[in-house]
Design a protein around this motif. Sequence first.
Motif, PDB file in Angstrom:
ATOM      1  N   ALA A  70     -12.774  -5.144  -5.316  1.00  0.00           N
ATOM      2  CA  ALA A  70     -12.948  -3.335  -5.023  1.00  0.00           C
ATOM      3  C   ALA A  70     -13.876  -2.999  -6.432  1.00  0.00           C
ATOM      4  CB  ALA A  70     -12.523  -2.913  -4.946  1.00  0.00           C
TER       5      ALA A  70
ATOM      6  N   ARG B 109      -5.149   0.660 -17.829  1.00  0.00           N
ATOM      7  CA  ARG B 109      -4.701   1.848 -18.262  1.00  0.00           C
ATOM      8  C   ARG B 109      -3.250   1.313 -18.488  1.00  0.00           C
ATOM      9  NH1 ARG B 109      -4.936   3.037 -12.812  1.00  0.00           N
ATOM     10  NH2 ARG B 109      -3.811   4.397 -13.374  1.00  0.00           N
TER      11      ARG B 109
ATOM     12  N   ARG C  32       1.016  -1.129   0.145  1.00  0.00           N
ATOM     13  CA  ARG C  32       0.082  -0.305   0.544  1.00  0.00           C
ATOM     14  C   ARG C  32       1.019   0.978  -0.027  1.00  0.00           C
ATOM     15  NH1 ARG C  32      -5.306  -0.318   1.463  1.00  0.00           N
ATOM     16  NH2 ARG C  32      -4.664   1.607   3.267  1.00  0.00           N
TER      17      ARG C  32
ATOM     18  N   ALA D 212       1.730   1.395  -3.451  1.00  0.00           N
ATOM     19  CA  ALA D 212       0.726   2.604  -4.551  1.00  0.00           C
ATOM     20  C   ALA D 212       0.389   3.442  -3.603  1.00  0.00           C
ATOM     21  CB  ALA D 212      -0.875   1.744  -3.888  1.00  0.00           C
TER      22      ALA D 212
ATOM     23  N   ARG E  95      -9.684  -4.046 -15.396  1.00  0.00           N
ATOM     24  CA  ARG E  95      -9.705  -2.516 -14.561  1.00  0.00           C
ATOM     25  C   ARG E  95      -7.200  -2.408 -14.783  1.00  0.00           C
ATOM     26  NH1 ARG E  95     -12.865  -1.061  -9.783  1.00  0.00           N
ATOM     27  NH2 ARG E  95     -11.241  -2.218  -8.998  1.00  0.00           N
TER      28      ARG E  95
ATOM     29  N   ASN F 261     -10.272  -7.846  -2.075  1.00  0.00           N
ATOM     30  CA  ASN F 261     -12.191  -8.285  -2.574  1.00  0.00           C
ATOM     31  C   ASN F 261     -12.616  -8.134  -3.747  1.00  0.00           C
ATOM     32  OD1 ASN F 261     -11.761  -5.122  -2.256  1.00  0.00           O
ATOM     33  ND2 ASN F 261     -13.012  -5.491  -0.893  1.00  0.00           N
TER      34      ASN F 261
ATOM     35  N   MET G 180      -3.891  -1.698  -9.437  1.00  0.00           N
ATOM     36  CA  MET G 180      -3.545  -2.475  -8.192  1.00  0.00           C
ATOM     37  C   MET G 180      -4.423  -3.023  -8.721  1.00  0.00           C
ATOM     38  SD  MET G 180      -2.683  -1.060  -4.108  1.00  0.00           S
ATOM     39  CE  MET G 180      -3.933  -2.108  -3.354  1.00  0.00           C
TER      40      MET G 180
ATOM     41  N   PHE H 290      -7.472  -5.333  -5.943  1.00  0.00           N
ATOM     42  CA  PHE H 290      -7.291  -5.870  -4.187  1.00  0.00           C
ATOM     43  C   PHE H 290      -8.178  -7.510  -3.768  1.00  0.00           C
ATOM     44  CE2 PHE H 290      -7.725  -1.271  -5.282  1.00  0.00           C
ATOM     45  CZ  PHE H 290      -7.008  -0.711  -3.847  1.00  0.00           C
TER      46      PHE H 290
ATOM     47  N   ALA I 225      -9.142   5.854  -6.041  1.00  0.00           N
ATOM     48  CA  ALA I 225      -8.048   6.918  -6.524  1.00  0.00           C
ATOM     49  C   ALA I 225      -6.782   6.363  -7.160  1.00  0.00           C
ATOM     50  CB  ALA I 225      -7.945   6.713  -4.501  1.00  0.00           C
ATOM     51  N   ILE I 226      -6.651   5.377  -7.270  1.00  0.00           N
ATOM     52  CA  ILE I 226      -5.821   4.902  -8.271  1.00  0.00           C
ATOM     53  C   ILE I 226      -6.213   4.887  -9.877  1.00  0.00           C
ATOM     54  CG2 ILE I 226      -4.601   2.114  -8.670  1.00  0.00           C
ATOM     55  CD1 ILE I 226      -4.603   1.729  -5.831  1.00  0.00           C
ATOM     56  N   ASP I 227      -7.455   4.574  -9.458  1.00  0.00           N
ATOM     57  CA  ASP I 227      -7.948   4.609 -11.146  1.00  0.00           C
ATOM     58  C   ASP I 227      -7.896   6.174 -12.081  1.00  0.00           C
ATOM     59  OD1 ASP I 227      -8.090   2.335 -12.310  1.00  0.00           O
ATOM     60  OD2 ASP I 227     -10.428   2.375 -11.579  1.00  0.00           O
ATOM     61  N   GLY I 228      -7.376   7.528 -10.448  1.00  0.00           N
ATOM     62  CA  GLY I 228      -7.134   8.597 -10.942  1.00  0.00           C
ATOM     63  C   GLY I 228      -8.184   9.430 -10.640  1.00  0.00           C
TER      64      GLY I 228
ATOM     65  N   LEU J 126      -1.118   4.551  -0.824  1.00  0.00           N
ATOM     66  CA  LEU J 126      -2.238   4.719   0.163  1.00  0.00           C
ATOM     67  C   LEU J 126      -1.918   4.425   1.764  1.00  0.00           C
ATOM     68  CD1 LEU J 126      -4.581   1.301  -1.734  1.00  0.00           C
ATOM     69  CD2 LEU J 126      -4.483   3.763  -1.640  1.00  0.00           C
TER      70      LEU J 126
ATOM     71  N   GLU K 205      -9.719   3.762  -2.566  1.00  0.00           N
ATOM     72  CA  GLU K 205      -8.739   3.831  -2.904  1.00  0.00           C
ATOM     73  C   GLU K 205      -8.688   2.395  -4.042  1.00  0.00           C
ATOM     74  OE1 GLU K 205      -7.402   1.961   1.341  1.00  0.00           O
ATOM     75  OE2 GLU K 205      -7.414   0.917  -0.128  1.00  0.00           O
ATOM     76  N   ALA K 206      -9.631   2.143  -4.855  1.00  0.00           N
ATOM     77  CA  ALA K 206      -9.232   2.066  -5.931  1.00  0.00           C
ATOM     78  C   ALA K 206      -9.659   2.660  -7.286  1.00  0.00           C
ATOM     79  CB  ALA K 206     -10.748   0.471  -7.152  1.00  0.00           C
TER      80      ALA K 206
ATOM     81  N   GLY L 218     -11.374   4.302 -15.345  1.00  0.00           N
ATOM     82  CA  GLY L 218     -10.144   5.107 -14.801  1.00  0.00           C
ATOM     83  C   GLY L 218      -9.500   6.149 -16.180  1.00  0.00           C
TER      84      GLY L 218
ATOM     85  N   PRO M  37      -1.764   8.518  -5.549  1.00  0.00           N
ATOM     86  CA  PRO M  37      -2.086   6.781  -5.300  1.00  0.00           C
ATOM     87  C   PRO M  37      -1.961   7.118  -7.983  1.00  0.00           C
ATOM     88  CG  PRO M  37      -3.401   6.808  -4.136  1.00  0.00           C
ATOM     89  CD  PRO M  37      -2.670   8.495  -3.932  1.00  0.00           C
ATOM     90  N   LYS M  38      -2.338   7.761  -7.998  1.00  0.00           N
ATOM     91  CA  LYS M  38      -2.998   8.455  -9.311  1.00  0.00           C
ATOM     92  C   LYS M  38      -2.124   8.612 -10.453  1.00  0.00           C
ATOM     93  CE  LYS M  38      -5.395  12.891  -8.472  1.00  0.00           C
ATOM     94  NZ  LYS M  38      -4.947  14.228  -9.879  1.00  0.00           N
TER      95      LYS M  38
ATOM     96  N   ILE N 179       0.340   3.318 -11.381  1.00  0.00           N
ATOM     97  CA  ILE N 179       0.587   1.746 -11.116  1.00  0.00           C
ATOM     98  C   ILE N 179      -1.096   1.344 -11.654  1.00  0.00           C
ATOM     99  CG2 ILE N 179       2.407   1.671  -9.903  1.00  0.00           C
ATOM    100  CD1 ILE N 179      -0.720   2.279  -8.103  1.00  0.00           C
TER     101      ILE N 179
ATOM    102  N   SER O 115     -11.727  -0.145   0.140  1.00  0.00           N
ATOM    103  CA  SER O 115     -11.190  -0.749  -0.748  1.00  0.00           C
ATOM    104  C   SER O 115     -11.710   0.453  -2.605  1.00  0.00           C
ATOM    105  CB  SER O 115     -11.527  -2.114  -1.623  1.00  0.00           C
ATOM    106  OG  SER O 115     -12.173  -2.779  -0.875  1.00  0.00           O
ATOM    107  N   LEU O 116     -12.804   0.187  -2.301  1.00  0.00           N
ATOM    108  CA  LEU O 116     -13.549   0.921  -3.149  1.00  0.00           C
ATOM    109  C   LEU O 116     -12.770   2.346  -4.257  1.00  0.00           C
ATOM    110  CD1 LEU O 116     -17.152   0.318  -3.768  1.00  0.00           C
ATOM    111  CD2 LEU O 116     -15.325  -0.407  -5.309  1.00  0.00           C
TER     112      LEU O 116
END
Lengths: 355, 293
Positions: free
Chosen positions: A85, A150, A47, A50, A146, A83, A79, A81, B192-195, A52, B189-190, A99, A72-73, A77, B186-187
């Motif tokens: 997500a 990217r 994390r 990443a 997903r 579950n 990620m 998860f 956030a990572i997706d931009g 986070l 966070e996902a 994304g 993060p964006k 990278i 995590s949603l």
Amino acid sequence: MAGITLTSVQKSYGATRVIHGVDLDVADGEFIVIVGPSGCGKSTLLRMVAGLEWITEGEIAIGGRRVNELEPKDRDIAMVFQNYALYPHMSVYRNMAYGLRIAGLPKQEIDARVQKAAQMLQLGDYLDRKPRALSGGQRQRVAMGRAIVREPSAFLFDEPLSNLDAKLRVQMRLEIKELQRSLGITALYVTHDQVEAMTLADRLVVMNAGVAEQIGRPIDVYARPATTFVAGFIGSPAMNILDADGAGGAVRLAGHEIPVSAEVSGQLSGPVQLGIRPEHLHPCGEGEATFLLRVGLVESLGADAIVHGRLDGTATPFAARLPGTAPISEGDLLPLRSAPEDHHLFDRETGRRVG
Amino acid sequence: MDKRVTFRHRLLPWLLLAPQLAVTALFFLWPAAEAVWQSAFLPDPWGTKAIFVGFDNFTFLFGDPNYRESFAVTAIFSFSVAALSMGLALALAVGADRVIKGSGLYRNLLVWPYAVAPAIAGVLWLFMFNPSIGLVAYYLKALGYNWNHVLHGGEAMTLVVIAAAWKQISYNFLFFLAGLQAIPRSLIEAAAIDGAGAGRRFWTIIFPLLSPTTFFLLVVNVVYAFFDTFGIIHIVTGGGPQRDTTTLVYKVFSDGYEGQDLGSSAAQSVILLVVVGILTVIQFRWVERRVHY
């Protein structure tokens, strides 16, 4: 695509330090698996890569660029998860395109990338479905999709297979490995499952209590574990680890001498721990035996059997893995032989490997 | 497996249901029936006898511009109260969701207004905005704005909306906060990572996932604004100036008790009953379709 460099990365929550300085150099396109028991800090480490979690000390660089302060964006990278997500209110297509839409790509480009990934992951028929209408394996693939669309510098996986059943896990493991190979993308993969770790990794990072105990190729980690922790954690059933006396260049266990290689015996001084893997023990005549095992429980797995018991005359638990279905029953005395090169020795105080 | 409980005794289930049925009958069915019955009569000026007039009370109401105006007032009032109280509650909940230290204290403090009785809440705001002695009115005057809700209908409406919304914020806040905390981290966070930035995450992930909560609160808030705000309006404006804050439920009261026109008042409450019923059906039918569960 790019490598990842971790330089003495530390993490503290208040006064509690959870990561005690990890150094790691991931080459471009390499598949690194971080493995360890729960609570060892492996997910925290991922994390931090990443973005986070904040990095308390040290530096993380992706593609030669320091990313400590980046969101993060901005780290380029993707990620996956545990579950998955997935966004439950969006279709599979929109989940994958999310994304890209944010990045402001033209519509045709988004569509091309999503279709390509969907084809690669056999999701073509499911693009209009919502995640809740998919099976566990399909959701896993959407999460992968997903990440793929990217086209990031690196993939981060946080225990992506632990919510799947055993059979699907084996299949997805292969798919992940093949995908990573064909795309040539650097991957950082966290798991507590040593089979996943051994099969997926180009190199393993074995973590324990916030420390990277050993970093190396899976086969090297297996053959030459650096510490007693790694020795006990990698390999199934776990390595037998016995207290022994190593004074004067010879290893003595309960009175009798255990042969070790000449290279090791030169470095011996005091109390040691002797490690021997269950699969390196072979039945033999009583005269040539290294160990005498008083048989307790026998687990027959078909191809081989795991014999649990205690070393004769002691309370030390001991296990051996024997081929076939040997006619052994509880209470038998089983003479076992092992080769000196399969004897691992560790300093009893530091837990570190000797020789 | 059948999870239904079967009672061996025939009477027991009815006995268990009896308290709830009694309350419903006593406080809803009986008064509602009484209202329907009375809506067909016209009491004479002395209140000694009532003349049967059939649907005349309803016909008169629909032709009455005052009544139609009251509909518009109610629509504006309900919409404003629901929008203001839900909007502010959501903003507060988003803020409280981010706070880790002392969040318990925040939450408890934010819940307090809900425990205040409507009339007390009305008095509280009335004092603050009183044109001659109110603090807020005083500061507004210092800023060059001459606040007087006793004279200006718009200001009177603003004041009752604020008072009514303020009381409901706590309730909405609790539900929004629970809803926010049910969204997996995590949603976000996902995303956030997706931009996605914070604003984008909110509108594309959090807000849609919150929609079941939002929908539920919309129903509750509209019903609240329709019915439970009588006390606030009564205390703060008394429906004035010039009926500018006379909502449907307030008109039921003022026509019935102050105007002593029990027949019309009863007819109005019947209409109100039907309106709320229709509104709820609409909300469930149309809005629910756009809700992601």
